[in-house]
Scaffold this motif. Structure first.
Motif, PDB file in Angstrom:
ATOM      1  N   ILE A  58      65.953 106.175  27.119  1.00 23.13           N
ATOM      2  CA  ILE A  58      65.882 104.712  27.246  1.00 23.13           C
ATOM      3  C   ILE A  58      67.164 104.144  26.656  1.00 23.13           C
ATOM      4  O   ILE A  58      67.591 104.556  25.577  1.00 23.13           O
ATOM      5  N   ALA A  59      67.755 103.184  27.344  1.00 23.03           N
ATOM      6  CA  ALA A  59      68.903 102.449  26.818  1.00 23.03           C
ATOM      7  C   ALA A  59      68.434 101.026  26.530  1.00 23.03           C
ATOM      8  O   ALA A  59      67.833 100.378  27.378  1.00 23.03           O
ATOM      9  N   ILE A  60      68.686 100.571  25.316  1.00 17.33           N
ATOM     10  CA  ILE A  60      68.205  99.259  24.866  1.00 17.33           C
ATOM     11  C   ILE A  60      69.379  98.278  24.840  1.00 17.33           C
ATOM     12  O   ILE A  60      70.376  98.502  24.153  1.00 17.33           O
ATOM     13  N   GLY A  61      69.261  97.186  25.576  1.00 15.78           N
ATOM     14  CA  GLY A  61      70.301  96.159  25.601  1.00 15.78           C
ATOM     15  C   GLY A  61      69.860  94.906  24.871  1.00 15.78           C
ATOM     16  O   GLY A  61      68.820  94.335  25.184  1.00 15.78           O
ATOM     17  N   THR A  62      70.661  94.501  23.892  1.00 14.27           N
ATOM     18  CA  THR A  62      70.345  93.316  23.083  1.00 14.27           C
ATOM     19  C   THR A  62      71.576  92.450  22.836  1.00 14.27           C
ATOM     20  O   THR A  62      71.612  91.703  21.873  1.00 14.27           O
ATOM     21  N   ASN A  93      73.460 101.679  21.618  1.00 15.64           N
ATOM     22  CA  ASN A  93      74.864 101.304  21.814  1.00 15.64           C
ATOM     23  C   ASN A  93      75.285 101.563  23.249  1.00 15.64           C
ATOM     24  O   ASN A  93      76.373 102.035  23.520  1.00 15.64           O
ATOM     25  N   THR A  94      74.439 101.236  24.138  1.00 13.57           N
ATOM     26  CA  THR A  94      74.603 101.521  25.554  1.00 13.57           C
ATOM     27  C   THR A  94      75.536 100.529  26.232  1.00 13.57           C
ATOM     28  O   THR A  94      75.797  99.439  25.713  1.00 13.57           O
ATOM     29  N   GLU A  95      75.988 100.917  27.428  1.00 14.76           N
ATOM     30  CA  GLU A  95      76.752  99.979  28.249  1.00 14.76           C
ATOM     31  C   GLU A  95      75.849  98.886  28.829  1.00 14.76           C
ATOM     32  O   GLU A  95      76.325  97.845  29.245  1.00 14.76           O
ATOM     33  N   PHE A  96      74.545  99.094  28.858  1.00 18.45           N
ATOM     34  CA  PHE A  96      73.585  98.134  29.418  1.00 18.45           C
ATOM     35  C   PHE A  96      73.178  97.118  28.336  1.00 18.45           C
ATOM     36  O   PHE A  96      72.080  97.157  27.813  1.00 18.45           O
ATOM     37  N   GLN A  97      74.062  96.193  27.998  1.00 19.71           N
ATOM     38  CA  GLN A  97      73.797  95.273  26.892  1.00 19.71           C
ATOM     39  C   GLN A  97      73.250  93.913  27.317  1.00 19.71           C
ATOM     40  O   GLN A  97      72.921  93.100  26.473  1.00 19.71           O
ATOM     41  N   ALA A  98      73.169  93.655  28.610  1.00 24.48           N
ATOM     42  CA  ALA A  98      72.601  92.393  29.123  1.00 24.48           C
ATOM     43  C   ALA A  98      73.340  91.177  28.585  1.00 24.48           C
ATOM     44  O   ALA A  98      72.745  90.173  28.230  1.00 24.48           O
ATOM     45  N   THR A  99      74.663  91.260  28.523  1.00 22.38           N
ATOM     46  CA  THR A  99      75.452  90.183  27.930  1.00 22.38           C
ATOM     47  C   THR A  99      75.920  89.128  28.926  1.00 22.38           C
ATOM     48  O   THR A  99      76.175  87.996  28.538  1.00 22.38           O
ATOM     49  N   CYS A 105      68.061  88.696  30.361  1.00 21.99           N
ATOM     50  CA  CYS A 105      67.957  88.573  28.899  1.00 21.99           C
ATOM     51  C   CYS A 105      68.870  87.475  28.370  1.00 21.99           C
ATOM     52  O   CYS A 105      68.477  86.701  27.490  1.00 21.99           O
ATOM     53  N   ASN A 106      70.075  87.397  28.892  1.00 21.45           N
ATOM     54  CA  ASN A 106      70.994  86.356  28.463  1.00 21.45           C
ATOM     55  C   ASN A 106      70.419  84.986  28.781  1.00 21.45           C
ATOM     56  O   ASN A 106      70.447  84.071  27.955  1.00 21.45           O
ATOM     57  N   GLN A 107      69.844  84.838  29.973  1.00 17.89           N
ATOM     58  CA  GLN A 107      69.248  83.565  30.355  1.00 17.89           C
ATOM     59  C   GLN A 107      68.075  83.201  29.453  1.00 17.89           C
ATOM     60  O   GLN A 107      67.955  82.064  28.998  1.00 17.89           O
ATOM     61  N   VAL A 108      67.216  84.178  29.191  1.00 18.71           N
ATOM     62  CA  VAL A 108      66.044  83.917  28.341  1.00 18.71           C
ATOM     63  C   VAL A 108      66.490  83.497  26.950  1.00 18.71           C
ATOM     64  O   VAL A 108      65.958  82.541  26.372  1.00 18.71           O
ATOM     65  N   HIS A 109      67.469  84.188  26.410  1.00 14.91           N
ATOM     66  CA  HIS A 109      67.941  83.854  25.060  1.00 14.91           C
ATOM     67  C   HIS A 109      68.557  82.458  25.021  1.00 14.91           C
ATOM     68  O   HIS A 109      68.254  81.669  24.136  1.00 14.91           O
ATOM     69  N   ARG A 110      69.395  82.144  26.002  1.00 11.09           N
ATOM     70  CA  ARG A 110      70.057  80.840  26.020  1.00 11.09           C
ATOM     71  C   ARG A 110      69.102  79.686  26.296  1.00 11.09           C
ATOM     72  O   ARG A 110      69.186  78.642  25.653  1.00 11.09           O
ATOM     73  N   HIS A 111      68.193  79.873  27.251  1.00 10.03           N
ATOM     74  CA  HIS A 111      67.376  78.749  27.707  1.00 10.03           C
ATOM     75  C   HIS A 111      66.035  78.633  26.987  1.00 10.03           C
ATOM     76  O   HIS A 111      65.445  77.551  26.969  1.00 10.03           O
ATOM     77  N   CYS A 112      65.557  79.733  26.411  1.00 15.35           N
ATOM     78  CA  CYS A 112      64.255  79.695  25.744  1.00 15.35           C
ATOM     79  C   CYS A 112      64.372  79.924  24.233  1.00 15.35           C
ATOM     80  O   CYS A 112      63.437  79.637  23.498  1.00 15.35           O
ATOM     81  N   GLY A 113      65.496  80.468  23.789  1.00 12.20           N
ATOM     82  CA  GLY A 113      65.728  80.665  22.360  1.00 12.20           C
ATOM     83  C   GLY A 113      64.813  81.689  21.714  1.00 12.20           C
ATOM     84  O   GLY A 113      64.495  81.566  20.545  1.00 12.20           O
TER      85      GLY A 113
END
Length: 165
Positions: A58-62, A93-99, A105-113
């Motif tokens: 599993i690669a975890i993107g945060t 520390n994957t390349e799949f960071q969802a940045t 994930c980026n949208q959820v973080h920005r728009h929903c906090g």
């Protein structure tokens, strides 16, 4: 439902365009309306027999931990949850960071906090016909992981209030 969580499934379609920012307004509104405290975007990564690519379970993107408040505890919970099911190669520390802005994930973080993460699950664990034991272990590990994360979120121990950017 083994987790008591909400589930939103989206297959690729013509209405959702990954090149547009904030492509999921219905999901953002659903998260807000239901006061959801955390979000996991589950993806499948291709399995390569030679392991030269996608050499992980599993690669975890945060966004390199920026979507998570208490990142060390978050990592501990994920690792411990999956280890019980012999899933040990978890790449934080994957390349799949969802940045990128277009990632969910980026949208959820920005728009929903709220806390959000992307799980890239190797195809080795998504083929129940060829690898039934691995598939069952991934499902059971994921159920434990989600339940353990939800328990900590509800206690307010891990994520607390994430400031909006």
């Amino acid at each position: 439902n083994k987790t008591g969580c909400h589930l939103w499934v989206r297959n690729n379609n013509l209405e959702a365009n990954a090149s547009l920012d904030h492509q999921n307004p219905a999901l953002m509104q659903y998260i807000k309306d239901h006061k959801i405290l955390g979000h996991i975007d589950i993806h499948g990564a291709r399995f390569f027999e030679d392991k030269l690519k996608n050499n992980f379970d599993i690669a975890i993107g945060t966004s390199r931990s920026s979507y998570i408040y208490n990142y060390e505890e978050f990592q501990r919970i994920i690792t411990a949850s999956y280890e019980r099911y012999q899933i040990i190669n978890i790449d934080f520390n994957t390349e799949f960071q969802a940045t990128l802005n277009r990632t969910l994930c980026n949208q959820v973080h920005r728009h929903c906090g709220i806390m959000t993460t992307q799980f890239e699950i190797n195809g080795e664990f998504r083929n129940p016909q060829k690898r039934p034991e691995e598939a069952i272990n991934m499902i059971n590990g994921s159920i434990d992981c989600i339940n353990n994360l939800v328990e900590e979120v509800e206690k307010g121990k891990i994520y607390g209030k994430i400031p909006r950017h």
